[in-house]
Design a protein around this motif. Structure first.
Motif, mmCIF file in Angstrom:
data_model
loop_
_atom_site.group_PDB
_atom_site.id
_atom_site.type_symbol
_atom_site.label_atom_id
_atom_site.label_comp_id
_atom_site.label_asym_id
_atom_site.label_seq_id
_atom_site.Cartn_x
_atom_site.Cartn_y
_atom_site.Cartn_z
ATOM 1 N N ASP A 89 1.142 -0.845 -0.142
ATOM 2 C CA ASP A 89 0.167 -0.413 0.211
ATOM 3 C C ASP A 89 0.551 1.095 0.273
ATOM 4 N N PRO A 90 2.158 0.944 0.819
ATOM 5 C CA PRO A 90 2.730 3.005 0.594
ATOM 6 C C PRO A 90 3.630 3.366 -0.539
ATOM 7 N N GLU A 91 3.671 2.233 -1.634
ATOM 8 C CA GLU A 91 4.230 1.907 -2.439
ATOM 9 C C GLU A 91 3.559 2.133 -3.868
ATOM 10 N N VAL A 92 2.385 2.332 -3.824
ATOM 11 C CA VAL A 92 0.730 1.829 -4.999
ATOM 12 C C VAL A 92 0.754 3.211 -5.954
ATOM 13 N N ALA A 93 1.012 3.505 -6.500
ATOM 14 C CA ALA A 93 0.523 4.572 -7.491
ATOM 15 C C ALA A 93 -0.722 4.828 -7.735
ATOM 16 N N TRP A 94 -1.340 5.647 -7.608
ATOM 17 C CA TRP A 94 -2.837 5.556 -7.597
ATOM 18 C C TRP A 94 -3.372 6.568 -9.144
ATOM 19 N N VAL A 95 -4.519 6.173 -9.735
ATOM 20 C CA VAL A 95 -5.219 6.357 -10.880
ATOM 21 C C VAL A 95 -6.561 7.455 -10.653
ATOM 22 N N THR A 96 -6.849 8.152 -10.865
ATOM 23 C CA THR A 96 -7.852 8.937 -9.748
ATOM 24 C C THR A 96 -8.945 8.917 -10.587
ATOM 25 N N HIS A 97 -8.355 9.712 -12.239
ATOM 26 C CA HIS A 97 -9.386 10.075 -13.116
ATOM 27 C C HIS A 97 -8.831 9.881 -14.004
ATOM 28 N N GLY A 98 -9.933 8.879 -15.371
ATOM 29 C CA GLY A 98 -9.924 9.284 -16.484
ATOM 30 C C GLY A 98 -10.671 10.609 -17.451
ATOM 31 N N GLY A 99 -9.544 11.109 -18.188
ATOM 32 C CA GLY A 99 -10.108 11.886 -18.744
ATOM 33 C C GLY A 99 -10.439 13.083 -18.257
ATOM 34 N N GLU A 100 -11.592 13.979 -17.787
ATOM 35 C CA GLU A 100 -12.186 14.743 -16.872
ATOM 36 C C GLU A 100 -13.006 14.042 -16.130
ATOM 37 N N LYS A 101 -12.787 12.510 -15.836
ATOM 38 C CA LYS A 101 -14.121 12.275 -14.495
ATOM 39 C C LYS A 101 -13.485 11.489 -13.470
ATOM 40 N N GLU A 102 -13.590 12.287 -12.122
ATOM 41 C CA GLU A 102 -13.212 11.823 -11.081
ATOM 42 C C GLU A 102 -13.460 9.495 -11.077
ATOM 43 N N GLU A 104 -15.248 6.320 -10.163
ATOM 44 C CA GLU A 104 -15.878 5.654 -8.664
ATOM 45 C C GLU A 104 -14.623 5.208 -7.731
ATOM 46 N N GLU A 105 -14.295 4.239 -8.363
ATOM 47 C CA GLU A 105 -13.189 3.840 -7.007
ATOM 48 C C GLU A 105 -11.656 4.330 -7.979
ATOM 49 N N ARG A 106 -10.975 4.031 -7.336
ATOM 50 C CA ARG A 106 -9.245 4.545 -7.833
ATOM 51 C C ARG A 106 -8.675 3.212 -7.853
ATOM 52 N N LEU A 107 -8.034 2.998 -9.021
ATOM 53 C CA LEU A 107 -7.308 2.158 -9.767
ATOM 54 C C LEU A 107 -5.687 2.224 -8.932
ATOM 55 N N ALA A 108 -5.196 1.377 -8.961
ATOM 56 C CA ALA A 108 -3.886 0.901 -8.097
ATOM 57 C C ALA A 108 -3.121 0.457 -9.880
ATOM 58 N N VAL A 109 -1.960 1.258 -10.145
ATOM 59 C CA VAL A 109 -1.390 0.403 -10.995
ATOM 60 C C VAL A 109 -0.100 -0.671 -10.330
ATOM 61 N N ARG A 110 -0.300 -1.363 -11.162
ATOM 62 C CA ARG A 110 0.213 -3.105 -10.391
ATOM 63 C C ARG A 110 1.477 -2.641 -9.798
ATOM 64 N N PRO A 111 1.776 -3.582 -8.309
ATOM 65 C CA PRO A 111 2.506 -3.525 -8.228
ATOM 66 C C PRO A 111 3.283 -4.200 -8.222
ATOM 67 N N THR A 112 2.980 -5.401 -7.763
ATOM 68 C CA THR A 112 3.124 -6.631 -8.537
ATOM 69 C C THR A 112 0.915 -7.569 -8.653
ATOM 70 N N SER A 113 1.195 -8.720 -9.036
ATOM 71 C CA SER A 113 -0.183 -9.062 -9.900
ATOM 72 C C SER A 113 -1.146 -10.032 -9.803
ATOM 73 N N GLU A 114 -0.749 -10.266 -8.209
ATOM 74 C CA GLU A 114 -1.282 -11.478 -7.151
ATOM 75 C C GLU A 114 -3.029 -11.105 -7.644
ATOM 76 N N SER A 115 -2.918 -10.547 -6.726
ATOM 77 C CA SER A 115 -4.538 -10.167 -6.404
ATOM 78 C C SER A 115 -5.530 -9.793 -8.280
ATOM 79 N N ILE A 116 -4.678 -9.613 -8.920
ATOM 80 C CA ILE A 116 -5.408 -9.393 -9.873
ATOM 81 C C ILE A 116 -5.635 -10.759 -11.055
ATOM 82 N N ILE A 117 -4.723 -11.758 -11.075
ATOM 83 C CA ILE A 117 -4.498 -13.081 -11.517
ATOM 84 C C ILE A 117 -4.974 -13.532 -10.794
ATOM 85 N N ALA A 118 -4.931 -14.061 -9.319
ATOM 86 C CA ALA A 118 -5.554 -14.776 -8.855
ATOM 87 C C ALA A 118 -7.285 -15.257 -8.832
#
Lengths: 499, 499
Positions: A89-102, A104-118
């Motif tokens: 968590d302390p090392e995550v880069a967060w995407v908060t906006h897509g284009g002009e819009k905020e 609804e849920e923050r997106l982590a730029v993958r620090p490692t992919s266990e939680s998206i691959i599992a």
């Protein structure tokens, strides 16, 4: 050679500035506008791609398949596995906006992919027939490291492979973990010519949530250790968190065992550090983008004959492997007219090319070559051209081996045993390197050392005598007492400062 | 075959649902938790990697070198080039936090990399000797598309290559732009067997800031056009914005000409759409991960002999290319015991494998094989095994060619000429496909059509007679009048609905 081109500091006296200069002057990487990020230049990229191809070949031959999972992981997915959250968590880069819009849920730029691959492994695995499932991806990942970023060695964005596998049994997961670590060893030791130490990470330093973590550790010339690759047995922890189950032969529902394993562009940093010298980079032939460089030496009146001879020689070397269907030898002819031979010598030394071939009018007359080895600087003049063509592969093999041997001696000399806390502190303070010691398994004993000298247990080596079978074995099979607390010792441990 | 396995809708009647089913059931991709993102499964990844290797080989042989530039572009960098900002701003995913901290400056997740690569080209190019400089990267990019996302065809994150080059002269940049488009044609037409149309994009639809954009357009079976690759001549616009200059032979400072060119995972979508049928995917042999599949057919008492024969056959086919050092033929033996031959037939048809080989006791007795082509369903029984081994390569070549030819007829039949606005509207409304028409060059004339039927000018083709030399040529060299406004026409234009 201009001041600009060469390395201006000593590797031994100022390894940090030396490293920075080699990275930039040998055209390996450049600094990106975002702090801690890097641009990998073509020469550096060729080195990484060589490592990549080497490892990719090995894992494909042993059942892994490449796939690609999304860069963005919803925050709620990261949170599904508690240890991952705490670990990254302390090392995550967060995407908060897509284009002009905020969003609804923050997106982590993958620090490692266990939680998206599992979750996908969970969906794709139905029956025992689907196991083992072995996926790998070559990808970029981002960890927002705050300090000490350096090209290759520690960057906020880096390139890596991450393997993720699911198994029906614990044994199968253990074997997988071991196999991938062994393949890392082959890449690091056989391809990059860097002898290393294999073993477990201490319990308190394993991958968040793993059953155990294995590591390949490499001793750098400044006496610090670098983790070159890690292979994790994740137990059933992730499988339970992400519901990875299968139907066994008796139609019973069972929970899988999973593993993950990764190797990154950090290995390029280790390669630079391990072999380089005050003249710059030094590359083992197997990974060198250019294995031989021909430098023609001529005056106006000899130019034509020297260039013609050099051009033919280049073609002959390229094809000298015989069969014609194996990979060509990588040879360049440096026929730049606006640079002197001396300038070229220095530049190719800086770039670490293993063998330099000098061709002047004498060589043309004698149908011979003069060769200079980058690794030891040795020079041989007047070698018969044909004889040379027959021996090119052997010569490259000899350099590869000799570079490994040199570092192996260094490694052996820098593993020193210590049997008390004072001795550990003294040895690391004085000589750095690995300090081998008996350890009770308690983090507190490591902490006592760490607090005083910022060295830690980097590896519990496999290769010592009377080795416990697994990291879980808690018997005092190695005999003797913990060097710090004097309690009964469980394993050998290597203390070191590290990257 | 269970309902679950096969495609349940007709490609012609419901192309959209058909596409979705093929992507999932043929194991090409899966849907990611973040809308518009995808997971590329191993089978889909093998297809993309085949495209990647094919193109990578071509660009390396013609002077391009791979590098890697950062994923994150500071907002201020994006803003340096006005057209890029306007072109991509609405589609940018923004990173605003690193760990717990808010960043001082927002970082764009690259939608394309001109604005991060150009500053480095500016730094690295000093003299005319550094030119042309040709860089390429294989990377992921993100464009926050709001609507109509579909795996491969339109995704928020996709994989691609982007080439970026700098040149001393306009001619050199023109040649580069043309070369890369031609290499895209080779990949799309020769490797993927999809005949296409090459040409310019209209002025108002070119890459933001480019001098001109060239495109390779492919007609899909639903009569819509897809842009398979684009190559941009960027003029001196980017070089001026990012200060990309060089010292020429006379030591004068000159501004460079630059280009960029890209091909993405979208080509995998085009491949699926172009060749597939109601039984699923249909792959041309060159790109097929599995070129032949052997399905053994046996009872308990014939199992041993059939499997033994099949296993030997697999080895013989693999090595049938002769020399032993060329790439093996990709052949699988499907010896799964828990699936019936019928199930296997359907599954391999769904996955588009070009040739199926059936081996039963009869084939073993006769030392023969039975083969079924995926592209036309034709079946040949009792082919002598040795004769078959000699003809494997030719047979695969024939399928490749035949698949191309079939689509070429389709393309030819679906280019219809129109000479008035009504005719354009009527033809697109009735038949879709490309409507070829004379055009004055004014966007307003395109808009009149677009407003009524949402078709636009997708390409100004190269291959028509009396072609203007470049997009700038403003003469009425093709003769005749614009089909919409009746003014003097400048070029031929193809209207189409598009992806």
């Amino acid at each position: 050679m201009g001041q600009e081109l060469g390395i201006t500091v000593s590797k031994q006296k100022n390894p940090s500035e030396w490293y920075t200069q080699v990275v930039q002057k040998a055209d390996l990487a450049d600094y990106a506008p975002v702090k801690g990020c890097m641009v990998i230049k073509p020469y550096g990229m060729q080195i990484w791609n060589s490592i990549k191809e080497e490892f990719d070949k090995k894992i494909k031959a042993t059942g892994a398949e490449n796939a690609y999972f999304p860069l963005f992981i919803p925050e709620s997915y990261l949170e599904k596995e508690e240890d991952i959250v705490e670990g990254f968590d302390p090392e995550v880069a967060w995407v908060t906006h897509g284009g002009e819009k905020e969003l609804e849920e923050r997106l982590a730029v993958r620090p490692t992919s266990e939680s998206i691959i599992a979750p996908f492994i969970s969906k794709w695995v139905r029956s025992h027939r689907d196991l083992p499932l072995r996926l790998n991806q070559w990808a970029n990942v981002v960890r927002w490291e705050a300090t000490d970023t350096r090209p290759f060695l520690r960057t906020r964005e880096f390139l890596w492979q991450e393997g993720h596998t699911a198994h029906a049994t614990e044994d199968s997961a253990d074997e997988e973990t071991e196999l991938r670590l062994e393949q890392y060893r082959e890449v690091i030791e056989d391809h990059l010519a860097i002898p290393s130490v294999l073993g477990y990470k201490p319990e308190h330093d394993k991958f968040p949530g793993a059953k155990y973590t294995t590591t390949i550790e490499t001793l750098m010339p400044d006496g610090k250790s670098i983790q070159s690759g890690t292979s994790h047995q994740l137990g059933q922890h992730f499988a339970e968190a992400f519901d990875i189950t299968f139907e066994d032969e008796n139609s019973d529902e069972k929970v899988c065992w999973t593993t993950s394993w990764g190797l990154s562009t950090r290995t390029v940093g280790a390669l630079i550090m391990a072999h380089g010298d005050d003249d710059g980079l030094k590359l083992p032939p197997k990974v060198a983008p250019i294995q031989l460089v021909i430098v023609p030496i001529y005056q106006d009146e000899t130019k034509e004959e020297v260039l013609e001879y050099s051009g033919k020689l280049q073609e002959q070397i390229k094809r000298s492997k015989g069969c014609g269907c194996r990979e060509d030898i990588r040879v360049e002819l440096d026929d730049r007219d606006h640079r002197s031979p001396g300038y070229k010598f220095n530049e190719w030394e800086l770039k670490g090319v293993p063998l330099r071939i000098e061709v002047g009018p004498n060589e043309v007359d004698e149908d011979a070559v003069t060769i200079v080895r980058r690794d030891d600087g040795s020079k041989e003049m007047g070698i018969d051209r044909r004889e040379f063509l027959h021996s090119v592969e052997d010569r490259l093999g000899e350099i590869q081996e000799s570079m490994f041997d040199e570092l192996e001696s260094y490694l052996d000399e820098n593993i020193r045993e210590a049997s008390s806390k004072e001795e550990i502190l003294g040895t690391i303070g004085k000589s750095r390197g690995y300090v081998k010691t008996r350890w009770c398994g308690d983090e507190a004993c490591e902490k006592e050392v760490k607090d005083q000298i910022s060295a830690e247990i980097v590896v519990l080596p496999f290769r010592e005598d009377s080795e416990p079978e697994t990291i879980q074995d808690s018997e005092n099979v190695i005999g003797g007492d913990c060097a710090v607390c004097g309690e009964s010792a469980k394993r050998w441990a290597y203390f070191a400062k590290n990257y």
